[in-house]
Write a protein that holds these residues in place. Structure first.
Motif, PDB file in Angstrom:
ATOM      1  N   ALA A   9     -11.260 -17.369   5.077  1.00  0.00           N
ATOM      2  CA  ALA A   9     -10.862 -16.058   4.711  1.00  0.00           C
ATOM      3  C   ALA A   9     -10.101 -15.030   5.600  1.00  0.00           C
ATOM      4  CB  ALA A   9     -12.213 -15.189   4.281  1.00  0.00           C
ATOM      5  N   GLN A  10      -9.031 -14.620   5.126  1.00  0.00           N
ATOM      6  CA  GLN A  10      -8.073 -13.923   6.057  1.00  0.00           C
ATOM      7  C   GLN A  10      -7.482 -12.655   5.503  1.00  0.00           C
ATOM      8  OE1 GLN A  10      -5.174 -16.469   7.935  1.00  0.00           O
ATOM      9  NE2 GLN A  10      -3.706 -14.825   8.132  1.00  0.00           N
ATOM     10  N   THR A  11      -7.383 -11.596   6.365  1.00  0.00           N
ATOM     11  CA  THR A  11      -6.755 -10.327   5.549  1.00  0.00           C
ATOM     12  C   THR A  11      -5.614 -10.049   7.008  1.00  0.00           C
ATOM     13  OG1 THR A  11      -8.672  -9.541   4.980  1.00  0.00           O
ATOM     14  CG2 THR A  11      -6.961  -7.895   5.552  1.00  0.00           C
ATOM     15  N   ASN A  12      -4.527  -9.706   6.397  1.00  0.00           N
ATOM     16  CA  ASN A  12      -3.245  -9.548   7.194  1.00  0.00           C
ATOM     17  C   ASN A  12      -2.798  -7.931   6.776  1.00  0.00           C
ATOM     18  OD1 ASN A  12      -1.302 -10.563   9.398  1.00  0.00           O
ATOM     19  ND2 ASN A  12      -0.159  -9.848   7.802  1.00  0.00           N
ATOM     20  N   LEU A  30       0.830  -1.214  -0.025  1.00  0.00           N
ATOM     21  CA  LEU A  30       0.000   0.028   0.126  1.00  0.00           C
ATOM     22  C   LEU A  30       0.868   1.308  -0.043  1.00  0.00           C
ATOM     23  CD1 LEU A  30      -2.723  -1.015   2.755  1.00  0.00           C
ATOM     24  CD2 LEU A  30      -2.807  -1.430   0.335  1.00  0.00           C
ATOM     25  N   SER A  31       1.876   1.054   0.621  1.00  0.00           N
ATOM     26  CA  SER A  31       3.188   2.241   0.667  1.00  0.00           C
ATOM     27  C   SER A  31       4.476   1.517   0.983  1.00  0.00           C
ATOM     28  CB  SER A  31       2.476   3.404   1.562  1.00  0.00           C
ATOM     29  OG  SER A  31       2.577   2.797   2.991  1.00  0.00           O
ATOM     30  N   GLU A  32       5.107   2.594   1.232  1.00  0.00           N
ATOM     31  CA  GLU A  32       6.574   2.250   1.632  1.00  0.00           C
ATOM     32  C   GLU A  32       6.532   1.465   3.229  1.00  0.00           C
ATOM     33  OE1 GLU A  32       9.307   2.044   0.129  1.00  0.00           O
ATOM     34  OE2 GLU A  32       8.713   2.895  -1.780  1.00  0.00           O
ATOM     35  N   SER A  33       5.718   1.666   3.814  1.00  0.00           N
ATOM     36  CA  SER A  33       5.624   1.347   5.336  1.00  0.00           C
ATOM     37  C   SER A  33       4.381   0.353   5.583  1.00  0.00           C
ATOM     38  CB  SER A  33       5.613   2.435   6.094  1.00  0.00           C
ATOM     39  OG  SER A  33       4.628   3.443   5.907  1.00  0.00           O
ATOM     40  N   ALA A  34       3.521   0.154   4.264  1.00  0.00           N
ATOM     41  CA  ALA A  34       2.364  -0.657   4.770  1.00  0.00           C
ATOM     42  C   ALA A  34       2.162  -1.941   3.735  1.00  0.00           C
ATOM     43  CB  ALA A  34       1.159   0.032   4.613  1.00  0.00           C
ATOM     44  N   ARG A  35       1.848  -3.121   3.941  1.00  0.00           N
ATOM     45  CA  ARG A  35       1.730  -4.279   3.214  1.00  0.00           C
ATOM     46  C   ARG A  35       0.648  -5.140   3.618  1.00  0.00           C
ATOM     47  NH1 ARG A  35       6.019  -5.997  -0.038  1.00  0.00           N
ATOM     48  NH2 ARG A  35       5.574  -7.953  -1.124  1.00  0.00           N
ATOM     49  N   LEU A  36      -0.217  -5.357   2.633  1.00  0.00           N
ATOM     50  CA  LEU A  36      -1.417  -5.847   2.717  1.00  0.00           C
ATOM     51  C   LEU A  36      -1.567  -7.342   2.102  1.00  0.00           C
ATOM     52  CD1 LEU A  36      -4.581  -5.853   3.634  1.00  0.00           C
ATOM     53  CD2 LEU A  36      -5.105  -4.890   1.324  1.00  0.00           C
ATOM     54  N   THR A  37      -2.033  -8.405   2.940  1.00  0.00           N
ATOM     55  CA  THR A  37      -2.464  -9.432   2.305  1.00  0.00           C
ATOM     56  C   THR A  37      -3.671 -10.112   2.510  1.00  0.00           C
ATOM     57  OG1 THR A  37       0.094  -9.958   2.663  1.00  0.00           O
ATOM     58  CG2 THR A  37      -1.165 -12.068   2.411  1.00  0.00           C
ATOM     59  N   VAL A  38      -4.249 -10.629   1.640  1.00  0.00           N
ATOM     60  CA  VAL A  38      -5.891 -11.343   1.615  1.00  0.00           C
ATOM     61  C   VAL A  38      -5.680 -12.642   0.972  1.00  0.00           C
ATOM     62  CG1 VAL A  38      -8.133 -11.089   0.681  1.00  0.00           C
ATOM     63  CG2 VAL A  38      -6.653  -8.931   1.200  1.00  0.00           C
ATOM     64  N   THR A  39      -5.990 -13.576   1.948  1.00  0.00           N
ATOM     65  CA  THR A  39      -6.206 -14.960   1.276  1.00  0.00           C
ATOM     66  C   THR A  39      -7.527 -15.803   1.469  1.00  0.00           C
ATOM     67  OG1 THR A  39      -3.957 -15.291   2.180  1.00  0.00           O
ATOM     68  CG2 THR A  39      -5.345 -17.235   1.900  1.00  0.00           C
ATOM     69  N   LEU A  40      -8.047 -16.097   0.246  1.00  0.00           N
ATOM     70  CA  LEU A  40      -9.231 -16.978   0.361  1.00  0.00           C
ATOM     71  C   LEU A  40      -8.742 -18.549   0.003  1.00  0.00           C
ATOM     72  CD1 LEU A  40     -11.566 -14.659  -1.909  1.00  0.00           C
ATOM     73  CD2 LEU A  40     -11.407 -14.787   0.663  1.00  0.00           C
ATOM     74  N   ASP A  41      -9.539 -19.150   1.010  1.00  0.00           N
ATOM     75  CA  ASP A  41      -9.039 -20.490   0.883  1.00  0.00           C
ATOM     76  C   ASP A  41     -10.217 -21.658   1.164  1.00  0.00           C
ATOM     77  OD1 ASP A  41      -8.039 -23.400   1.797  1.00  0.00           O
ATOM     78  OD2 ASP A  41      -6.271 -22.551   1.637  1.00  0.00           O
ATOM     79  N   TYR A  42     -10.420 -22.677   0.119  1.00  0.00           N
ATOM     80  CA  TYR A  42     -11.455 -23.653   0.162  1.00  0.00           C
ATOM     81  C   TYR A  42     -10.898 -24.860   0.278  1.00  0.00           C
ATOM     82  CZ  TYR A  42     -15.708 -26.526  -0.768  1.00  0.00           C
ATOM     83  OH  TYR A  42     -16.651 -27.464  -0.665  1.00  0.00           O
ATOM     84  N   LEU A  43     -11.214 -26.014   1.183  1.00  0.00           N
ATOM     85  CA  LEU A  43     -10.949 -27.321   1.023  1.00  0.00           C
ATOM     86  C   LEU A  43     -12.141 -28.095   1.286  1.00  0.00           C
ATOM     87  CD1 LEU A  43      -7.924 -28.480   3.108  1.00  0.00           C
ATOM     88  CD2 LEU A  43      -9.928 -29.576   3.406  1.00  0.00           C
TER      89      LEU A  43
END
Length: 782
Positions: free
Chosen positions: A418-421, A371-384
């Motif tokens: 569903a996960q957001t980090n 998102l910027s030099e100091s922020a990073r976003l990770t989104v994961t969607l997982d189905y099993l």
């Protein structure tokens, strides 16, 4: 519904508190990158030197290849020296640095595809939150599994990979989780050629984004970054001869072009095996001796497909699909001898058959953006999704006799995550890792049961688990030598179980807040300390809460307890590192612990069930030592020690048991030539006697040897002898008013021969390659 809304309001409040006061930070560091691929180099060693070349300060590059110059309070530095595994060293005056990127050139002796790896002085590097293992230490390795199985803190006990003090291991490949069981992960790891592995990261106290409250370790296999316009892969085959003939084959292929990269892994294993079991059970009026012989014919297949696309410098998208299928056929013969009865001793022979067919499907979408030099976003969607039908049958006398017992069960489960980090660098010294995730797991089990002289019965069990996690972790860098991690995790659970046949339905809601604290201190360049405290809860498994009766043999069945409560697990650990040695003592408490219980019912059936029955206190340590100073000899020794005290108020268990157990796994490599083409290996496993609240298991061991010949850059040949020396699994089990003694032999002596081939080509057109060559000849970067 009202309770759920209250929990959501509490969740929003916690997230708001985590996010309060965060600020952005503009990076002013320098980047170390590969001169050819322009990819950043992680873990490059940076040394700042004075005018007389004396050491002033030092650091390492982060995952983005970034490092920063010394602060104002540090003695002025005139020179900078940069070194990294696989690259030539760089030494420059700081005043001569131009731009914000320093390029390093690959050392020709460590390029991908070479069979020799020189200069292995220290097999692992200690970072503030993980240990990084160098694959070059494992000179005999032909695949990633060979490397991971001897990494620090991991023990291969012959049945799978374990981490002392942990309930399990989660495997990641380039940061993407490998779904399925430990066996599934091991099959996939076998398909990655060892030369493609850049490093192995071991996290004993990982971020909550990985564990989500579970007491597990995390192992991340980082693959080498392929050059652009590259097509490559590898194949392997292994033939094993024991009591039966086994076949094991893998295929791996990868392709990269510009911003797009994909890889496909396939692994198959057909390895039938046999084992024997013997036990003796004294009942009230007679004694029963059981001798069993079993043949299992498993056929397993696993496949993983990864696709990644780099949209721009800030955003990456990846898709991971996984499929595994297991087919197992089992035949067993049981001889029961009854003695000390009022009548004459009698013999009874039972023939059993079992058929298992399981399928697992998994798909995950990962979005990683800066998102910027100091922020990073990770989104994961997982189905099993998983399907596991099983059929069991027991016949009296022979396979052609009338069925004594027929049972069919079909378990279908699905899991959606569903996960957001969000990673935020609030300042030069403060880094934050916050996130939220939701998990929904649904399981449906159908049972059809028939026993001679009894009417046919059916049963069904439905189980749903909903979980919400919110977590935050703060990393505060006190100095260049000390860092502190503080974490807080909030978990909300809603579980519901239903047995329509028994008209029984149970709903439960609960929440828990779990704190954690972690400290990392670098004493000097050779020594460091890491330690911390963390708390997690232990949820019961599906088998433990399933009330349906599942027969495992004649007069032997399993029935779960749907009223189980969660267990509570507390751990304090401290690990000391000195060069290639580590020693980590720990203390753990397991309260309200879930325990499997065996007893004899009124009909003289052996029953397995579960209860919140134990409180356990354990003091132990894990140690690892690696040696690689000699050109012809390398070895590593992994050991663990555990002194546990288990208490129970349940009459079916012993009230107080003290157990002292030591585990040792040596791994010795003999290198017969300077180029490491011929490598011999001797390895084994040893465990001293172990006690639990209801069981005593005597010591066990196995001994193995192998020889690897790396014929060329592409071809390798391996011959091995498995379980050349091994022991039986012997001991006795407490069954309430009775005690069963057993002596089982699961390990069988065998020999195997394996061959592997790796390849890689450039897919660029000839004219394009010529143009690039001419351009590189005219342009030389400093």
């Amino acid at each position: 519904m009202f309770m759920f809304e209250m929990q959501m309001e509490r969740l929003y409040l916690i997230i708001a508190c985590m996010c309060a006061g965060l600020c952005t930070f503009a990076s002013d560091g320098l980047v170390v990158a590969d001169k050819e691929s322009r990819n950043p180099i992680e873990l490059a060693s940076i040394a700042f030197l004075s005018a007389d070349s004396a050491y002033v300060d030092g650091t390492i590059t982060d995952e983005r290849g970034i490092f920063r110059l010394p602060g104002r309070n540090t003695k002025p530095a005139k020179f900078i020296k940069i070194s990294a595994v696989g690259y030539g060293n760089i030494c420059k005056a700081i005043s001569q640095l131009k731009g914000d990127t320093i390029f390093m050139t690959v050392d020709e002796s460590t390029r991908l595809g070479e069979v020799t790896v020189k200069g292995i002085k220290q097999p692992f590097t200690v970072m503030s939150d993980k240990v990084v293992f160098d694959p070059g230490f494992v000179s005999y390795a032909t695949n990633a599994l060979d490397i991971v199985s001897v990494a620090p803190g991991i023990i291969d006990n012959g049945e799978g990979l374990v981490m002392p003090g942990k309930d399990g291991i989660k495997f990641y490949i380039n940061g993407k989780e490998q779904k399925g069981t430990i066996k599934d992960a091991m099959m996939i790891l076998k398909s990655y050629p060892s030369k493609n592995v850049a490093k192995v990261e071991i996290m004993t106290v990982p971020s909550p984004r990985y564990t989500l409250g579970q007491n597990v370790g995390v192992v991340n296999i980082v693959l080498k970054k392929q050059e652009n316009d590259f097509l490559g892969g590898g194949v392997s085959y292994k033939l094993t001869q024991s009591d039966y003939t086994g076949n094991d084959a893998t295929v791996y292929t990868t392709f990269r072009r510009d911003k797009f990269q994909t890889s496909l892994n396939l692994s198959g294993d057909i390895s039938p095996y046999g084992f024997t079991e013997s036990n003796r059970v004294p009942f009230d009026t007679y004694v029963r001796d059981a001798d069993s012989w079993t043949k299992r014919s498993p056929m397993d297949f696993a496949g993983r497909w990864d696709i990644s696309y780099k949209a721009n410098e800030n955003w990456d998208f990846s898709l991971t699909a996984y499929y595994s299928q297991g087919r197992m056929r089992q035949k067993s013969s049981h001889l029961y001898t009854y003695s000390e009865t009022p009548d004459e001793p009698a013999d009874e022979r039972i023939v059993g058959r079992r058929k298992d067919d399981s399928k697992l499907y998994s798909g995950a979408l990962d979005i990683d953006g800066r998102l910027s030099e100091s922020a990073r976003l990770t989104v994961t969607l997982d189905y099993l999704a998983k399907r596991s039908p099983t059929e069991r049958s027991l016949m009296e006398g022979s396979a052609e006799s009338q069925a004594y017992l027929d049972q069919k069960d079909n378990i279908r489960s699905s899991n959606l995550t569903a996960q957001t980090n969000l990673e935020i660098k609030a300042s030069e010294k403060i880094k934050l890792d916050i996130g939220v995730n939701g998990i929904i797991t649904k399981t449906k089990s159908d049972y059809d049961f028939y026993q001679i002289n009894l009417p046919e019965s059916k049963d069904r069990f439905n189980y749903t688990e909903k979980e919400i996690n919110a977590y935050g972790r703060c990393n505060y860098t006190i100095s260049s030598k000390m860092s502190v991690y503080g974490g807080l995790r909030y978990q909300y659970f809603h579980t519901s179980s239903e047995s329509p046949v028994k008209a029984d339905k149970i709903n439960r809601h609960f929440s828990v807040v779990c704190p954690s604290l972690y400290l990392s201190y670098k004493i000097d360049n050779n020594q460091s300390l890491r330690g911390g405290y963390y708390y997690n809860i232990v949820m019961p498994t599906l088998s433990a809460v399933n009330p349906a009766r599942l027969y495992l043999g004649k007069d032997y069945y399993r029935v779960g307890n749907p009223y189980l409560k969660r267990g509570r697990h507390y751990t304090i650990d401290l690990t000391y590192y000195y060069k290639s040695f580590q020693f980590g003592p720990y203390v753990e408490w397991y309260n309200n612990g879930i325990k499997e219980i065996n007893y004899i019912d009124d009909d003289n059936n052996q029953v397995i069930t579960w209860a919140n029955a134990i409180d356990r206190r354990t003091f132990g340590f894990m140690t690892y030592w690696a040696y690689s100073k000699l050109d012809w000899l390398r070895f590593s020794i992994t050991g663990s020690f555990a002194n546990s005290l288990t208490k129970s108020n349940l009459p079916l268990l012993r009230p107080r048991v003290n157990s002292v157990t030591f585990t040792l796994r040596p791994n010795i490599q003999f290198i017969f030539d300077k180029e490491s083409r011929f490598v011999g290996r001797i390895y084994g496993f040893f465990r001293t006697p172990e006690k639990t609240a209801d069981m005593y298991i005597k010591s066990n061991w196995n001994f193995n040897a192998s020889l690897t010949w790396k014929i060329s850059k592409q071809w390798a040949l391996t011959a091995s002898g498995d379980c050349l020396l091994h022991g039986k699994t012997r001991g006795h089990q407490y069954l309430g008013d009775s005690e069963m003694s057993f002596s089982n032999e699961y390990l069988r002596r065998g020999f195997s021969l394996g061959i592997s081939y790796n390849w890689g080509i450039s897919t660029r057109a000839k004219s394009e390659r010529r143009a690039v060559y001419d351009l590189n000849s005219r342009t030389k970067l400093d």
